[in-house]
Design a protein around this motif. Structure first.
Motif, PDB file in Angstrom:
ATOM      1  N   VAL A 103       4.440  -5.926  -0.059  1.00 18.18           N
ATOM      2  CA  VAL A 103       5.225  -7.160   0.026  1.00 18.18           C
ATOM      3  C   VAL A 103       4.344  -8.397  -0.115  1.00 18.18           C
ATOM      4  CG1 VAL A 103       7.080  -6.157   1.398  1.00 18.18           C
ATOM      5  CG2 VAL A 103       5.227  -7.341   2.571  1.00 18.18           C
ATOM      6  N   ASP A 104       3.061  -8.254   0.164  1.00 13.60           N
ATOM      7  CA  ASP A 104       2.188  -9.428   0.088  1.00 13.60           C
ATOM      8  C   ASP A 104       1.688  -9.705  -1.323  1.00 13.60           C
ATOM      9  OD1 ASP A 104       2.475  -9.967   2.705  1.00 13.60           O
ATOM     10  OD2 ASP A 104       0.564  -9.140   3.369  1.00 13.60           O
TER      11      ASP A 104
ATOM     12  N   PRO B 245       3.005  -9.425  -4.358  1.00 15.09           N
ATOM     13  CA  PRO B 245       3.810 -10.238  -5.288  1.00 15.09           C
ATOM     14  C   PRO B 245       3.912 -11.711  -4.904  1.00 15.09           C
ATOM     15  CG  PRO B 245       5.007  -8.286  -4.579  1.00 15.09           C
ATOM     16  CD  PRO B 245       3.814  -8.417  -3.691  1.00 15.09           C
ATOM     17  N   ARG B 246       3.247 -12.129  -3.816  1.00 12.17           N
ATOM     18  CA  ARG B 246       3.277 -13.570  -3.520  1.00 12.17           C
ATOM     19  C   ARG B 246       1.869 -14.129  -3.378  1.00 12.17           C
ATOM     20  NH1 ARG B 246       5.826 -13.508   2.393  1.00 12.17           N
ATOM     21  NH2 ARG B 246       4.897 -11.553   3.024  1.00 12.17           N
TER      22      ARG B 246
ATOM     23  N   ASP C 252      -5.387 -10.218   1.219  1.00 10.50           N
ATOM     24  CA  ASP C 252      -4.997 -10.233  -0.207  1.00 10.50           C
ATOM     25  C   ASP C 252      -5.521 -11.502  -0.887  1.00 10.50           C
ATOM     26  OD1 ASP C 252      -3.289 -11.542   1.527  1.00 10.50           O
ATOM     27  OD2 ASP C 252      -1.543 -11.370   0.248  1.00 10.50           O
TER      28      ASP C 252
ATOM     29  N   GLN D 291      -2.736  -9.946   7.023  1.00  8.13           N
ATOM     30  CA  GLN D 291      -2.246 -10.792   5.938  1.00  8.13           C
ATOM     31  C   GLN D 291      -3.295 -11.865   5.693  1.00  8.13           C
ATOM     32  OE1 GLN D 291       1.675 -12.118   7.228  1.00  8.13           O
ATOM     33  NE2 GLN D 291       2.559 -11.014   5.507  1.00  8.13           N
TER      34      GLN D 291
ATOM     35  N   ARG E 249       3.234  -0.687   2.768  1.00  9.82           N
ATOM     36  CA  ARG E 249       4.411  -1.561   2.707  1.00  9.82           C
ATOM     37  C   ARG E 249       3.990  -3.023   2.804  1.00  9.82           C
ATOM     38  NH1 ARG E 249       9.110  -4.436   4.105  1.00  9.82           N
ATOM     39  NH2 ARG E 249       8.224  -5.816   5.638  1.00  9.82           N
ATOM     40  N   GLN E 250       3.094  -3.275   3.767  1.00  7.12           N
ATOM     41  CA  GLN E 250       2.649  -4.654   3.953  1.00  7.12           C
ATOM     42  C   GLN E 250       1.934  -5.164   2.708  1.00  7.12           C
ATOM     43  OE1 GLN E 250       3.395  -6.362   6.913  1.00  7.12           O
ATOM     44  NE2 GLN E 250       2.853  -8.063   5.576  1.00  7.12           N
TER      45      GLN E 250
END
Lengths: 650, 256
Positions: A447-448, A450-451, A489, A486, A443-444
């Protein structure tokens, strides 16, 4: 040099599908533009090389969803050849086409658009397929607003919508038939042609039926039995009954008595890799767009004419002059300007010896960014690096020494891998890692991604997203002592960016990078190592910039508040990719203490502002705005930057 | 709504203009839109691909309320659970917090509740907490009902709004509602965790003038903290800094 062999590459252009209005995907983000998806998919095509395929050189995304495809070119296309081919020539051409198609099918690339205008033949009888990847890069035509392929080469099942690789065999059969009995359905419009093809469904022998339709039955019967056999094996109505290209290649090479031409390898410039030629040609001022405009392939209409008459509520425009979606013509480019530019270069400079004393080039004093744009400088550097990389891993110390000067952008991915000591069968190792099984971290990651560096066209497409996710999952699985923080990525992004079509190498680079530069940073509890790192950073700041350090200390502008993303991601979260690559060029050569000095360098650049500011002003400064320059690391001893948590073998 | 008009007001010669500074922290699961909310509030912008926040980001914005200029010092924190250990550094001494969740994701609402609990337990007792259900432009994919969140907010005495950083809906309003709820006089400020400090007319709202800004000063001497609730923060950070070798660092910098 005759007219047709002076052209080295050609470009064609088309428009990708336009999403109407401001539609959003399920995550609330705007849909990825089709052109970006195409760009991502086409990257794989850039790596495909085969003697019978025109190498793809570049995919450019223009304005308004325009895509420009640049690829190698030779001779002229079958449709441009006016004279009829002899039986022997037909066999020679079809053998080479079948070889190319067999290779493509082995790579899981379906051509679908095989036609007489993308089969190129040169004066020596060499055959290459041009722009064979239209169907592949447009995801089966889903990303373009026009149908793919020329009607007369489409197989019946393609017309009915639902075709596999066997459709290419049909097209091949039609081409072979055309080479033997002349152009089919010459004066018909697309609609009637499609109807004719569909009526073939009832024919027991479609090839004979077509020949009869064209009053060529006698000519057809006059062909050697073996050739007719091959045509008939291709033109079966049921795709499953058609021969495969593997079988066709075997049969054709038995029939084809002509030995493959032994073409002498050219010396000098034309012996260089085509990708390099294209790169230098661009540096020398070659302009793809200019030629497209000159040939009328790119037209600019006055804006007033392109204004839609109405716009529907969902954002779909109605009316307004549109550009042609897909022009089948191509623009060809010669490398004259490059020849002129490099005319004075001696032939031995094309083949430098590693142990030869190296010549100094005058470009070396210029800033890196200018050197990267200098044709001649890049010429010498690329030739030299190509030579060194060829000898890797035995030439690693030479590569390191050269990388200290600079790294040519064209080979940066290779050089980084060499500097990180990537060797062995990395594909095999990467293949073995389970990158698909869902994990709680997904999940993390989802969500990371795409940014993460989404301004980069490669990373923002679905191909980029998928690959980045696989890389992260693979890394987490092979490093069970570490967890996903985080920022990981962003750290992976530069490797993916440089090795977009070589996932295994991107992974190997990341795997080698982390222990070298970020040992223990991704531990579940990394507070100790981060504190230690920041303390070291603050200490060095105090050493180099005592006044600044004292001031920052007084206003409690501590590194915990601003420097964690710097070091946790080695600046990859704070700088855009074009800056990161230069920064990491230095990082990979200098070693793990360099980031500390980079940090000091940033503070130093903003010194005056920081000294005059209070806490709020300081922290509001966009610290990452500044240029990535390096302070003299030599002023500090190595022992100063030594940390207990450093990886032991560094 | 969100204007930065301190200067002009002063120029207009309104001698009674008070300047209050508040520390506000944004908390919530990652990718719920914390950074986007702040960006919308502070700069009026919206980036579809707003990059993830590592550690924390700091921004300021000034609001004009009646006779008061309210300056928000906003700490926008990282959402990933792993960065949780850094969070106390930011919410300590904060007068306001916005706990954000994503209305299209039930899990983020659960996480928001945990944040509220943690704030109620650990943060200053007078902290004003607002709950923001972000991404209301995606109402078609709603997984958290408005009433459910409203009921939860009422139970816990939270301000509640559904917001959308993309369309700017309720973004300024939620900050404004917080500003209205915060005590804006000297006494009110003192009652809380430091509270708002009124700056005399003409005095710059300099950061150094604010005693309760967190993270508080990392004093190298043994001077005790401000003595109020924010002292916790001072001690906490100072000890962590000392552990991290900052005193040593200072010694080095002075010796050179």
């Amino acid at each position: 040099m005759d007219e047709e062999s002076k052209y080295k590459f050609a470009a064609c252009t088309y428009f990708a599908k336009n999403h109407p209005g401001e539609t959003c995907g399920s995550n609330g983000l705007p849909l990825t533009p089709s052109s970006v998806t195409i760009l991502g998919r086409a990257q794989r095509l850039l790596t495909i090389e085969h003697v019978n395929l025109c190498t793809y050189l570049d995919i450019i995304r223009g304005k308004h969803e325009r895509i420009i495809v640049v690829a190698e070119t030779i001779g002229k296309s079958l449709s441009e050849h006016t004279s009829k081919f002899s039986n022997q020539e037909v066999l020679n051409i079809s053998t080479q086409v079948a070889t190319a198609m067999n290779f493509l099918h082995k790579q899981d690339v379906v051509h679908r658009t095989l036609s007489d205008d993308n089969i190129l033949v040169d004066c020596c009888g060499r055959v290459k397929l041009f722009n064979y990847g239209m169907y592949y890069m447009t995801d089966g035509g889903k990303e373009v607003p026009f149908p793919l392929g020329i009607p007369r080469y489409l197989s019946p099942e393609t017309i009915l919508g639902g075709a596999g690789p066997a459709a290419d065999v049909w097209s091949f059969g039609i081409i072979l038939l055309e080479l033997c009995i002349g152009k089919l359905w010459n004066n018909l419009k697309p609609g009637p042609i499609l109807r004719r093809i569909l009526t073939l469904v009832h024919a027991s022998n479609p090839a004979e039926r077509i020949a009869r339709e064209h009053d060529c039955f006698d000519a057809y019967k006059g062909l050697p039995q073996s050739v007719r056999d091959i045509i008939e094996k291709c033109l079966k109505i049921y795709p499953g009954e058609r021969a495969t290209f593997e079988e066709l290649v075997a049969e054709l090479s038995l029939l084809n008595t002509e030995k493959p031409l032994d073409i002498k390898r050219p010396r000098g410039l034309l012996d260089c890799k085509l990708q390099f030629l294209y790169h230098w040609w661009q540096l020398a001022g070659g302009d793809i767009m200019a030629e497209l405009k000159k040939n009328g392939l790119v037209k600019h209409n006055p804006p007033i004419l392109t204004m839609p008459i109405a716009i529907l509520l969902d954002g779909c425009p109605v009316g307004g002059k549109k550009n042609i979606l897909f022009d089948r013509r191509i623009a060809k480019y010669s490398i004259d300007i490059l020849n002129k530019r490099l005319a004075h270069i001696l032939i031995q400079d094309y083949y430098p010896l590693i142990h030869e004393r190296k010549r100094e080039y005058d470009g070396i004093t210029l800033p890196k960014i200018i050197r990267e744009k200098d044709t001649e400088y890049q010429f010498h550097r690329l030739i030299w690096f190509e030579r060194l990389l060829h000898g890797y891993p035995h030439t690693v110390q030479y590569i390191r020494a050269e990388a200290e000067i600079d790294i040519p952008p064209m080979v940066r991915g290779d050089v980084w891998a060499a500097l990180l000591g990537v060797v062995g069968d990395i594909e095999e190792q990467y293949e073995r890692i389970d990158k698909e099984t869902p994990t709680p971290t997904d999940r993390q990651i989802d969500v990371d991604i795409p940014r993460c560096h989404q301004y980069c066209w490669l990373l923002c497409g679905s191909a980029g997203h998928r690959t980045l996710k696989r890389l992260l999952k693979a890394w987490l699985l092979t490093n069970p002592q570490y967890v996903y923080w985080q920022g990981l990525d962003s750290l992976t992004a530069p490797f993916l960016y440089l090795n977009f079509c070589n996932e295994a190498r991107a992974f190997a680079c990341l795997s080698a990078f982390v222990p070298k530069f970020l040992h223990k940073f991704f531990l579940k509890d990394n507070s100790a190592v981060i504190k230690e790192y920041l303390a070291k950073f603050w200490q060095i700041t105090g050493f180099h910039e005592p006044e600044l350090a004292a001031h920052l200390h007084d206003i409690s502008f501590v590194p915990e508040l601003f420097a964690i993303p710097w070091f946790l991601t080695m600046f990859s979260h704070v700088f855009p990719l074009h800056k990161i690559v230069h920064l990491w060029d230095a990082l990979l050569v200098e070693g793990p203490s360099l980031p500390l000095y980079m940090g000091v360098g940033i503070l130093k650049q903003l010194r005056e502002t920081l000294l005059d500011s209070g806490f709020n002003e300081c922290i509001l400064l966009n610290l990452s705005r500044c240029a990535a320059t390096l302070p003299a690391a030599s002023a500090t001893g190595d022992s100063v930057t030594r940390r207990p948590s450093q990886s032991p073998w560094m | 709504m969100a204007t930065n008009r301190t200067g002009s007001q002063r120029a207009n010669g309104a001698p009674q203009t008070k300047v209050c500074q508040f520390k506000l922290v944004l908390l919530g699961e990652s990718a719920v839109g914390k950074s986007s909310l702040v960006l919308r509030f502070v700069k009026g912008q919206f980036h579809e691909y707003q990059e993830s926040t590592i550690g924390a980001a700091f921004l300021t914005q000034t609001l004009c309320l009646d006779d008061t200029t309210v300056k928000f010092e906003i700490w926008d924190t990282a959402g990933q659970e792993r960065y949780h250990s850094l969070a106390p550094m930011y919410y300590r001494g904060a007068q306001a917090a916005i706990v954000v969740y994503d209305i299209t994701n039930q899990d983020t609402f659960g996480r928001a509740k945990n944040w509220v609990k943690e704030l109620q337990r650990q943060a200053s007792p007078s902290i004003v907490i607002a709950l923001a259900g972000n991404k209301s432009d995606l109402a078609a994919k709603r997984m958290v009902e408005f009433d459910e969140a409203q009921a939860y907010a009422d139970e816990n005495g939270l301000l509640f709004m559904e917001t959308s950083a993309k369309t700017a809906m309720n973004v300024n309003d939620i900050f404004l509602a917080i500003a209205n709820k915060l005590p804006r006089n000297e006494t009110g400020g003192a009652a809380g965790a430091g509270g708002a400090r009124r700056l005399a007319d003409g005095e710059q709202p300099r950061s150094s003038a604010c005693c309760n800004r967190a993270p508080p000063r990392a004093a190298s001497d043994t001077r005790s903290g401000a003595g109020d609730a924010s002292g916790r923060g001072v001690r906490g950070l100072r000890s962590s800094l000392r552990k991290a070798g900052f005193t040593r660092a200072l010694v080095v910098s002075q010796a050179v």
